[in-house]
Write a protein that holds these residues in place. Structure first.
Motif, PDB file in Angstrom:
ATOM      1  N   VAL A  34      25.870  69.457  49.262  1.00  9.03           N
ATOM      2  CA  VAL A  34      25.614  68.564  48.137  1.00  9.03           C
ATOM      3  C   VAL A  34      26.179  69.178  46.859  1.00  9.03           C
ATOM      4  N   ASP A  35      26.852  68.372  46.067  1.00  8.16           N
ATOM      5  CA  ASP A  35      27.372  68.808  44.778  1.00  8.16           C
ATOM      6  C   ASP A  35      26.262  68.659  43.746  1.00  8.16           C
ATOM      7  N   ASP A  36      25.658  69.779  43.339  1.00  7.75           N
ATOM      8  CA  ASP A  36      24.523  69.732  42.425  1.00  7.75           C
ATOM      9  C   ASP A  36      24.905  69.336  41.005  1.00  7.75           C
ATOM     10  N   ASP A  37      26.200  69.332  40.702  1.00  3.57           N
ATOM     11  CA  ASP A  37      26.635  68.838  39.402  1.00  3.57           C
ATOM     12  C   ASP A  37      26.491  67.322  39.311  1.00  3.57           C
ATOM     13  N   LEU A  38      26.315  66.686  40.474  1.00  2.00           N
ATOM     14  CA  LEU A  38      26.159  65.232  40.529  1.00  2.00           C
ATOM     15  C   LEU A  38      24.888  64.893  41.286  1.00  2.00           C
ATOM     16  N   PRO A  39      23.734  64.893  40.628  1.00  2.00           N
ATOM     17  CA  PRO A  39      22.485  64.536  41.308  1.00  2.00           C
ATOM     18  C   PRO A  39      22.582  63.166  41.945  1.00  2.00           C
ATOM     19  N   GLY A  40      21.965  63.012  43.103  1.00  2.00           N
ATOM     20  CA  GLY A  40      22.060  61.745  43.830  1.00  2.00           C
ATOM     21  C   GLY A  40      21.498  60.566  43.077  1.00  2.00           C
ATOM     22  N   ASN A  41      20.565  60.845  42.130  1.00  2.00           N
ATOM     23  CA  ASN A  41      19.985  59.731  41.387  1.00  2.00           C
ATOM     24  C   ASN A  41      20.805  59.372  40.148  1.00  2.00           C
ATOM     25  N   ALA A  42      21.893  60.135  39.891  1.00  2.00           N
ATOM     26  CA  ALA A  42      22.763  59.824  38.752  1.00  2.00           C
ATOM     27  C   ALA A  42      23.862  58.874  39.207  1.00  2.00           C
ATOM     28  N   ARG A  43      23.463  57.670  39.570  1.00  2.80           N
ATOM     29  CA  ARG A  43      24.423  56.709  40.102  1.00  2.80           C
ATOM     30  C   ARG A  43      25.314  56.145  38.997  1.00  2.80           C
ATOM     31  N   ALA A  44      26.589  56.060  39.283  1.00  6.86           N
ATOM     32  CA  ALA A  44      27.517  55.459  38.341  1.00  6.86           C
ATOM     33  C   ALA A  44      27.392  53.940  38.426  1.00  6.86           C
ATOM     34  N   LYS A  45      27.432  53.288  37.282  1.00  8.86           N
ATOM     35  CA  LYS A  45      27.356  51.820  37.268  1.00  8.86           C
ATOM     36  C   LYS A  45      28.661  51.198  37.764  1.00  8.86           C
ATOM     37  N   ILE A  46      29.757  51.922  37.548  1.00  7.60           N
ATOM     38  CA  ILE A  46      31.065  51.470  38.027  1.00  7.60           C
ATOM     39  C   ILE A  46      31.353  52.162  39.351  1.00  7.60           C
ATOM     40  N   SER A  47      31.659  51.405  40.384  1.00  3.75           N
ATOM     41  CA  SER A  47      31.929  51.991  41.701  1.00  3.75           C
ATOM     42  C   SER A  47      33.289  52.678  41.702  1.00  3.75           C
ATOM     43  N   ILE A  48      33.514  53.507  42.706  1.00  2.98           N
ATOM     44  CA  ILE A  48      34.747  54.279  42.784  1.00  2.98           C
ATOM     45  C   ILE A  48      35.964  53.370  42.963  1.00  2.98           C
ATOM     46  N   ASP A  49      35.822  52.266  43.707  1.00  6.32           N
ATOM     47  CA  ASP A  49      36.949  51.351  43.889  1.00  6.32           C
ATOM     48  C   ASP A  49      37.187  50.506  42.641  1.00  6.32           C
ATOM     49  N   GLN A  50      36.125  50.178  41.903  1.00  5.47           N
ATOM     50  CA  GLN A  50      36.301  49.473  40.633  1.00  5.47           C
ATOM     51  C   GLN A  50      37.041  50.359  39.628  1.00  5.47           C
ATOM     52  N   ALA A  51      36.679  51.627  39.622  1.00  6.25           N
ATOM     53  CA  ALA A  51      37.350  52.567  38.730  1.00  6.25           C
ATOM     54  C   ALA A  51      38.838  52.665  39.056  1.00  6.25           C
ATOM     55  N   ALA A  52      39.163  52.697  40.352  1.00  3.40           N
ATOM     56  CA  ALA A  52      40.566  52.748  40.769  1.00  3.40           C
ATOM     57  C   ALA A  52      41.318  51.511  40.296  1.00  3.40           C
ATOM     58  N   ALA A  53      40.690  50.353  40.429  1.00  7.17           N
ATOM     59  CA  ALA A  53      41.322  49.103  39.993  1.00  7.17           C
ATOM     60  C   ALA A  53      41.560  49.121  38.487  1.00  7.17           C
ATOM     61  N   ASN A  54      40.596  49.636  37.732  1.00  9.32           N
ATOM     62  CA  ASN A  54      40.755  49.728  36.278  1.00  9.32           C
ATOM     63  C   ASN A  54      41.905  50.659  35.901  1.00  9.32           C
ATOM     64  N   ALA A  55      42.022  51.768  36.629  1.00  8.02           N
ATOM     65  CA  ALA A  55      43.092  52.728  36.343  1.00  8.02           C
ATOM     66  C   ALA A  55      44.461  52.116  36.613  1.00  8.02           C
ATOM     67  N   LEU A  56      44.544  51.317  37.652  1.00  7.45           N
ATOM     68  CA  LEU A  56      45.830  50.710  38.019  1.00  7.45           C
ATOM     69  C   LEU A  56      46.269  49.625  37.049  1.00  7.45           C
ATOM     70  N   THR A  57      45.383  49.183  36.171  1.00  6.89           N
ATOM     71  CA  THR A  57      45.801  48.236  35.129  1.00  6.89           C
ATOM     72  C   THR A  57      46.591  48.961  34.043  1.00  6.89           C
TER      73      THR A  57
END
Length: 253
Positions: free
Chosen positions: A176-199
């Motif tokens: 487990v990566d302790d720098d990213l607690p499991g309860n610190a969920r990102a509101k933007i999903s990883i695939d949404q972020a990729a789509a935003n970057a590709l714009t």
């Protein structure tokens, strides 16, 4: 991820001397309750000492020690580096003899995966619980492979997927990566972020990492274009683009 099977072991001190650099100590403070060296600090320490680029980083156990296992491109060579997550000492440096001298380094050739990022994330999520926090497109044994890390509060898994067929090749638990607690969920999903970057830049997404920057969750996304690579940072809460940086692949010592 290990680069290849044929590896020569090189001491960290010898590599530092060969590169003409020092190994000055770095004063750090505890980033979390389990390790003293944060993910970002470890990446910076190795990049500074080897004068290279960290392309993959995982927290792992080795001989009873908690270590950061990192893939590094330096001086037109590839290395697998283990760094003690509590002392900051480089325990081991392994040179990848099979791929060293490749003129493309970490720039993938003929990248055109049939499985998209959002499809790969969907497949991974169907085979392991947790929030996708890291994605890498890489080549293994002549195949393009997605490696996707999913994490909950106390568990994490790595899922490998064939980027041409969508077949799940392997699912295994990881640290487990302790720098990213499991309860610190990102509101933007990883695939949404990729789509935003590709714009912002056209190309193929080859790496996505969810990380904490000054207390804020941020996606760092690498895009491979026709002539340049790009690093795009996306706010994981709002989805806004924080920065875009062009990176020319390094082919020189």
């Amino acid at each position: 991820m290990k680069f290849g099977k044929k590896k020569g072991i090189v001491s960290a001190s010898a590599l530092a001397l060969a590169a003409g650099i020092g190994t000055a100590g770095v004063v750090v403070h505890a980033a979390n309750a389990n390790v003293k060296i944060s993910k970002e600090q470890a990446r910076q320490m190795v990049a500074d000492q080897l004068k290279g680029k960290v392309t993959k980083q995982e927290l792992d156990h080795d001989d009873g020690k908690v270590v950061y296992d990192m893939d590094v491109i330096a001086h037109n060579n590839r290395y697998d580096v283990d760094l003690d997550a509590n002392t900051g000492k480089m325990i081991n440096v392994e040179k990848d003899e099979e791929h060293n001298g490749d003129d493309h380094e970490d720039h993938l050739q003929n990248v055109n995966p049939k499985i998209s990022v959002d499809q790969a994330v969907s497949i991974a999520s169907a085979h392991a619980k947790g929030t996708p926090v890291d994605l890498e497109l890489d080549e293994e044994h002549g195949k393009m492979i997605y490696e996707i890390d999913l994490q909950e509060k106390t568990t994490a898994h790595e899922v490998k997927i064939d980027a041409a067929t969508g077949k799940v090749l392997n699912v295994k638990p990881k640290e487990v990566d302790d720098d990213l607690p499991g309860n610190a969920r990102a509101k933007i999903s990883i695939d949404q972020a990729a789509a935003n970057a590709l714009t912002k830049e056209n190309g193929t997404v080859t790496d996505i990492e969810l990380d904490k920057k000054r207390g804020k969750l941020v996606y760092e996304i690498n895009i491979q274009g026709k002539s340049k690579d790009y690093e795009v940072k996306i706010d994981a809460t709002s989805g806004s683009v924080l920065s875009v940086k062009a990176e020319t692949p390094d082919h020189e010592d």
